[in-house]
Design a protein around this motif. Structure first.
Motif, PDB file in Angstrom:
ATOM      1  N   ALA A 200       5.961 -40.971   9.512  1.00 18.77           N
ATOM      2  CA  ALA A 200       6.507 -39.629   9.302  1.00 18.77           C
ATOM      3  C   ALA A 200       5.952 -38.999   8.025  1.00 18.77           C
ATOM      4  CB  ALA A 200       8.036 -39.696   9.244  1.00 18.77           C
ATOM      5  N   ILE A 201       5.968 -39.762   6.934  1.00 17.29           N
ATOM      6  CA  ILE A 201       5.515 -39.226   5.645  1.00 17.29           C
ATOM      7  C   ILE A 201       4.007 -38.996   5.648  1.00 17.29           C
ATOM      8  CG2 ILE A 201       5.282 -39.748   3.184  1.00 17.29           C
ATOM      9  CD1 ILE A 201       7.950 -41.284   3.423  1.00 17.29           C
ATOM     10  N   GLN A 202       3.260 -39.943   6.205  1.00 20.06           N
ATOM     11  CA  GLN A 202       1.803 -39.818   6.217  1.00 20.06           C
ATOM     12  C   GLN A 202       1.356 -38.568   6.973  1.00 20.06           C
ATOM     13  OE1 GLN A 202      -0.286 -42.770   8.497  1.00 20.06           O
ATOM     14  NE2 GLN A 202      -2.235 -42.393   7.477  1.00 20.06           N
ATOM     15  N   PHE A 203       1.899 -38.360   8.162  1.00 21.02           N
ATOM     16  CA  PHE A 203       1.460 -37.214   8.953  1.00 21.02           C
ATOM     17  C   PHE A 203       2.009 -35.907   8.412  1.00 21.02           C
ATOM     18  CE2 PHE A 203      -0.151 -40.332  11.759  1.00 21.02           C
ATOM     19  CZ  PHE A 203      -1.123 -39.695  12.519  1.00 21.02           C
ATOM     20  N   CYS A 204       3.168 -35.952   7.773  1.00 24.70           N
ATOM     21  CA  CYS A 204       3.683 -34.746   7.127  1.00 24.70           C
ATOM     22  C   CYS A 204       2.766 -34.330   5.980  1.00 24.70           C
ATOM     23  CB  CYS A 204       5.099 -34.989   6.621  1.00 24.70           C
ATOM     24  SG  CYS A 204       5.799 -33.573   5.737  1.00 24.70           S
ATOM     25  N   ILE A 205       2.382 -35.291   5.144  1.00 20.96           N
ATOM     26  CA  ILE A 205       1.475 -34.992   4.028  1.00 20.96           C
ATOM     27  C   ILE A 205       0.136 -34.487   4.557  1.00 20.96           C
ATOM     28  CG2 ILE A 205       0.158 -36.019   2.131  1.00 20.96           C
ATOM     29  CD1 ILE A 205       2.526 -37.894   1.665  1.00 20.96           C
ATOM     30  N   TYR A 206      -0.366 -35.140   5.591  1.00 21.11           N
ATOM     31  CA  TYR A 206      -1.647 -34.741   6.176  1.00 21.11           C
ATOM     32  C   TYR A 206      -1.601 -33.295   6.676  1.00 21.11           C
ATOM     33  CZ  TYR A 206      -5.327 -34.417   9.718  1.00 21.11           C
ATOM     34  OH  TYR A 206      -6.391 -33.996  10.483  1.00 21.11           O
ATOM     35  N   GLU A 207      -0.579 -32.961   7.431  1.00 18.76           N
ATOM     36  CA  GLU A 207      -0.481 -31.612   7.998  1.00 18.76           C
ATOM     37  C   GLU A 207      -0.272 -30.562   6.909  1.00 18.76           C
ATOM     38  OE1 GLU A 207      -1.133 -30.846  10.958  1.00 18.76           O
ATOM     39  OE2 GLU A 207      -0.669 -32.509  12.295  1.00 18.76           O
ATOM     40  N   GLN A 208       0.560 -30.879   5.919  1.00 14.55           N
ATOM     41  CA  GLN A 208       0.826 -29.908   4.862  1.00 14.55           C
ATOM     42  C   GLN A 208      -0.410 -29.685   3.988  1.00 14.55           C
ATOM     43  OE1 GLN A 208       3.783 -28.068   4.500  1.00 14.55           O
ATOM     44  NE2 GLN A 208       4.053 -28.945   6.539  1.00 14.55           N
ATOM     45  N   LEU A 209      -1.161 -30.755   3.737  1.00 11.86           N
ATOM     46  CA  LEU A 209      -2.404 -30.597   2.978  1.00 11.86           C
ATOM     47  C   LEU A 209      -3.416 -29.759   3.756  1.00 11.86           C
ATOM     48  CD1 LEU A 209      -2.929 -34.173   1.453  1.00 11.86           C
ATOM     49  CD2 LEU A 209      -2.322 -32.077   0.236  1.00 11.86           C
ATOM     50  N   ARG A 210      -3.484 -29.965   5.058  1.00 12.67           N
ATOM     51  CA  ARG A 210      -4.392 -29.171   5.887  1.00 12.67           C
ATOM     52  C   ARG A 210      -4.015 -27.697   5.855  1.00 12.67           C
ATOM     53  NH1 ARG A 210      -4.229 -29.511  10.931  1.00 12.67           N
ATOM     54  NH2 ARG A 210      -6.364 -28.874  11.357  1.00 12.67           N
ATOM     55  N   ILE A 211      -2.722 -27.427   5.948  1.00 13.11           N
ATOM     56  CA  ILE A 211      -2.257 -26.038   5.920  1.00 13.11           C
ATOM     57  C   ILE A 211      -2.589 -25.397   4.574  1.00 13.11           C
ATOM     58  CG2 ILE A 211      -0.201 -24.569   5.913  1.00 13.11           C
ATOM     59  CD1 ILE A 211       1.033 -26.536   7.933  1.00 13.11           C
ATOM     60  N   GLY A 212      -2.288 -26.119   3.486  1.00 16.37           N
ATOM     61  CA  GLY A 212      -2.562 -25.580   2.154  1.00 16.37           C
ATOM     62  C   GLY A 212      -4.039 -25.341   1.915  1.00 16.37           C
ATOM     63  N   LYS A 214      -6.334 -24.847   4.205  1.00 13.68           N
ATOM     64  CA  LYS A 214      -6.793 -23.765   5.079  1.00 13.68           C
ATOM     65  C   LYS A 214      -6.422 -22.403   4.502  1.00 13.68           C
ATOM     66  CE  LYS A 214      -6.630 -22.273   9.907  1.00 13.68           C
ATOM     67  NZ  LYS A 214      -6.097 -22.579  11.266  1.00 13.68           N
ATOM     68  N   VAL A 215      -5.224 -22.309   3.943  1.00 12.47           N
ATOM     69  CA  VAL A 215      -4.796 -21.052   3.323  1.00 12.47           C
ATOM     70  C   VAL A 215      -5.670 -20.730   2.120  1.00 12.47           C
ATOM     71  CG1 VAL A 215      -2.928 -19.941   2.041  1.00 12.47           C
ATOM     72  CG2 VAL A 215      -2.422 -21.199   4.137  1.00 12.47           C
ATOM     73  N   ALA A 216      -5.950 -21.748   1.295  1.00 15.84           N
ATOM     74  CA  ALA A 216      -6.767 -21.526   0.098  1.00 15.84           C
ATOM     75  C   ALA A 216      -8.208 -21.176   0.454  1.00 15.84           C
ATOM     76  CB  ALA A 216      -6.728 -22.766  -0.791  1.00 15.84           C
ATOM     77  N   ALA A 217      -8.756 -21.866   1.463  1.00 10.81           N
ATOM     78  CA  ALA A 217     -10.153 -21.641   1.832  1.00 10.81           C
ATOM     79  C   ALA A 217     -10.333 -20.439   2.753  1.00 10.81           C
ATOM     80  CB  ALA A 217     -10.714 -22.890   2.514  1.00 10.81           C
ATOM     81  N   ARG A 218      -9.248 -19.993   3.369  1.00  5.95           N
ATOM     82  CA  ARG A 218      -9.281 -18.864   4.314  1.00  5.95           C
ATOM     83  C   ARG A 218     -10.259 -19.105   5.462  1.00  5.95           C
ATOM     84  NH1 ARG A 218      -6.912 -14.089   2.407  1.00  5.95           N
ATOM     85  NH2 ARG A 218      -6.130 -14.258   0.277  1.00  5.95           N
ATOM     86  N   ARG A 219     -10.258 -20.328   5.952  1.00 11.43           N
ATOM     87  CA  ARG A 219     -11.117 -20.681   7.087  1.00 11.43           C
ATOM     88  C   ARG A 219     -10.609 -21.987   7.680  1.00 11.43           C
ATOM     89  NH1 ARG A 219     -14.035 -24.993   5.504  1.00 11.43           N
ATOM     90  NH2 ARG A 219     -14.512 -25.245   3.281  1.00 11.43           N
ATOM     91  N   ASP A 220     -11.132 -22.325   8.856  1.00 12.44           N
ATOM     92  CA  ASP A 220     -10.781 -23.601   9.470  1.00 12.44           C
ATOM     93  C   ASP A 220     -11.497 -24.743   8.757  1.00 12.44           C
ATOM     94  OD1 ASP A 220      -9.128 -22.473  11.384  1.00 12.44           O
ATOM     95  OD2 ASP A 220     -10.783 -22.148  12.795  1.00 12.44           O
ATOM     96  N   LEU A 221     -10.888 -25.914   8.786  1.00 11.42           N
ATOM     97  CA  LEU A 221     -11.479 -27.076   8.133  1.00 11.42           C
ATOM     98  C   LEU A 221     -12.519 -27.723   9.043  1.00 11.42           C
ATOM     99  CD1 LEU A 221      -8.709 -26.625   6.650  1.00 11.42           C
ATOM    100  CD2 LEU A 221      -8.667 -29.080   6.273  1.00 11.42           C
ATOM    101  N   GLU A 225     -13.813 -32.538   6.022  1.00  9.66           N
ATOM    102  CA  GLU A 225     -12.644 -32.173   5.216  1.00  9.66           C
ATOM    103  C   GLU A 225     -11.369 -32.752   5.813  1.00  9.66           C
ATOM    104  OE1 GLU A 225     -14.236 -27.864   3.478  1.00  9.66           O
ATOM    105  OE2 GLU A 225     -13.360 -28.009   5.483  1.00  9.66           O
ATOM    106  N   ASN A 226     -11.259 -32.720   7.133  1.00  6.70           N
ATOM    107  CA  ASN A 226     -10.104 -33.335   7.786  1.00  6.70           C
ATOM    108  C   ASN A 226     -10.047 -34.833   7.512  1.00  6.70           C
ATOM    109  OD1 ASN A 226      -8.646 -31.248   9.169  1.00  6.70           O
ATOM    110  ND2 ASN A 226     -10.357 -31.060  10.581  1.00  6.70           N
ATOM    111  N   ALA A 227     -11.218 -35.483   7.519  1.00  4.66           N
ATOM    112  CA  ALA A 227     -11.271 -36.927   7.273  1.00  4.66           C
ATOM    113  C   ALA A 227     -10.839 -37.260   5.848  1.00  4.66           C
ATOM    114  CB  ALA A 227     -12.684 -37.447   7.535  1.00  4.66           C
ATOM    115  N   VAL A 228     -11.299 -36.477   4.886  1.00  2.69           N
ATOM    116  CA  VAL A 228     -10.933 -36.715   3.483  1.00  2.69           C
ATOM    117  C   VAL A 228      -9.431 -36.522   3.286  1.00  2.69           C
ATOM    118  CG1 VAL A 228     -11.189 -35.852   1.125  1.00  2.69           C
ATOM    119  CG2 VAL A 228     -13.205 -36.145   2.567  1.00  2.69           C
ATOM    120  N   ILE A 229      -8.885 -35.474   3.878  1.00  2.48           N
ATOM    121  CA  ILE A 229      -7.445 -35.225   3.759  1.00  2.48           C
ATOM    122  C   ILE A 229      -6.656 -36.351   4.425  1.00  2.48           C
ATOM    123  CG2 ILE A 229      -5.580 -33.700   4.521  1.00  2.48           C
ATOM    124  CD1 ILE A 229      -7.489 -31.361   4.125  1.00  2.48           C
ATOM    125  N   GLY A 230      -7.142 -36.830   5.576  1.00  2.00           N
ATOM    126  CA  GLY A 230      -6.472 -37.938   6.250  1.00  2.00           C
ATOM    127  C   GLY A 230      -6.478 -39.204   5.417  1.00  2.00           C
TER     128      GLY A 230
END
Length: 236
Positions: A200-212, A214-221, A225-230
């Motif tokens: 639960a915690i791992q995937f929550c952190i993963y998804e929230q980091l991806r969202i953050g 994506k918002v900062a970069a203003r583009r899809d990952l 980048e997905n691998a590093v965040i994972g």
């Protein structure tokens, strides 16, 4: 500033001398598009496609990760078993890999195949500012579903890594004959207490980091980048 309006009225005469309206175009300025997709027209949720893609992605990832890290896991298990002063065997670090993959593949496929549709459904239930709870809940649901395959796989793998059995089929047969079917689920409660919060915690952190990100970069990952965040999320 008031919305800009451009009107173009083009007319042409008919044979009877009347006028026929051809076109009227109107464009209005719009505010900067929000990064949230809640206000946009949502695509219909394709449950079967989501499950299928999750199963393929989860199964593939599980096999790759297990194959790469299996020797390290074997060493860890043997070190734990040798704490009483026994000798550590450094041979056969891939012993039992084939049998373990036979369990890891469906377990990983089941996890992601359940997690993805559960996440999509829960994101529609929770408010946008509580999306983390949707990810937490979906991770726990996926972990619970996968546990029915994970635990027997873990039991067989651990006993093979410590040299108790020579093959996975032999291990399953002897465990069931001596301990009953419940022997394959030894430590199930402890497994849930450890792995459900982790999932639960791992995937929550993963998804929230991806969202953050994506918002900062203003583009899809991208995939890297997905691998590093994972990898980063997995360290928690």
């Amino acid at each position: 500033m008031a919305p800009l309006t451009l009107a173009v009225d083009t007319t042409t005469k008919t044979a009877s001398g009347g006028k026929m309206h051809i076109a009227q175009l109107e464009t209005r300025s719009k505010p900067f598009a929000s990064l949230s997709t809640r206000g946009e027209e949502e695509k219909p949720f394709d449950f079967l496609r989501t499950v299928f893609e999750g199963v393929i992605a989860g199964g593939t990832a599980g096999v790759v990760v297990e194959t790469a890290l299996y020797p390290i896991d074997t060493i860890k298990t043997r070190l734990q078993a040798a704490r009483g002063g026994g000798q550590i065997a450094w041979k056969g670090l891939y012993s039992g890999l084939a049998g373990n993959i036979a369990g890891v593949l469906p377990a990983s496929a089941l996890f992601v195949g359940v997690y993805e549709p559960a996440k999509q459904k829960l994101l529609k239930v929770f408010p946008e500012n509580l999306s983390a709870f949707a990810h937490l809940t979906a991770g726990a649901i996926g972990g619970l579903a996968a546990s029915f395959v994970r635990v027997p796989t873990e039991v067989v793998k651990t006993r093979m890594q410590t040299g108790q059995f020579s093959s996975a089929p032999n291990a399953v047969r002897l465990i069931v004959s001596k301990e009953g079917f419940k022997g394959l689920y030894a430590g199930y409660g402890s497994f849930l207490l450890r792995d459900l919060p982790f999932d639960a915690i791992q995937f929550c952190i993963y998804e929230q980091l991806r969202i953050g990100y994506k918002v900062a970069a203003r583009r899809d990952l991208n995939d890297a980048e997905n691998a590093v965040i994972g990898a980063f999320a997995g360290n928690f």
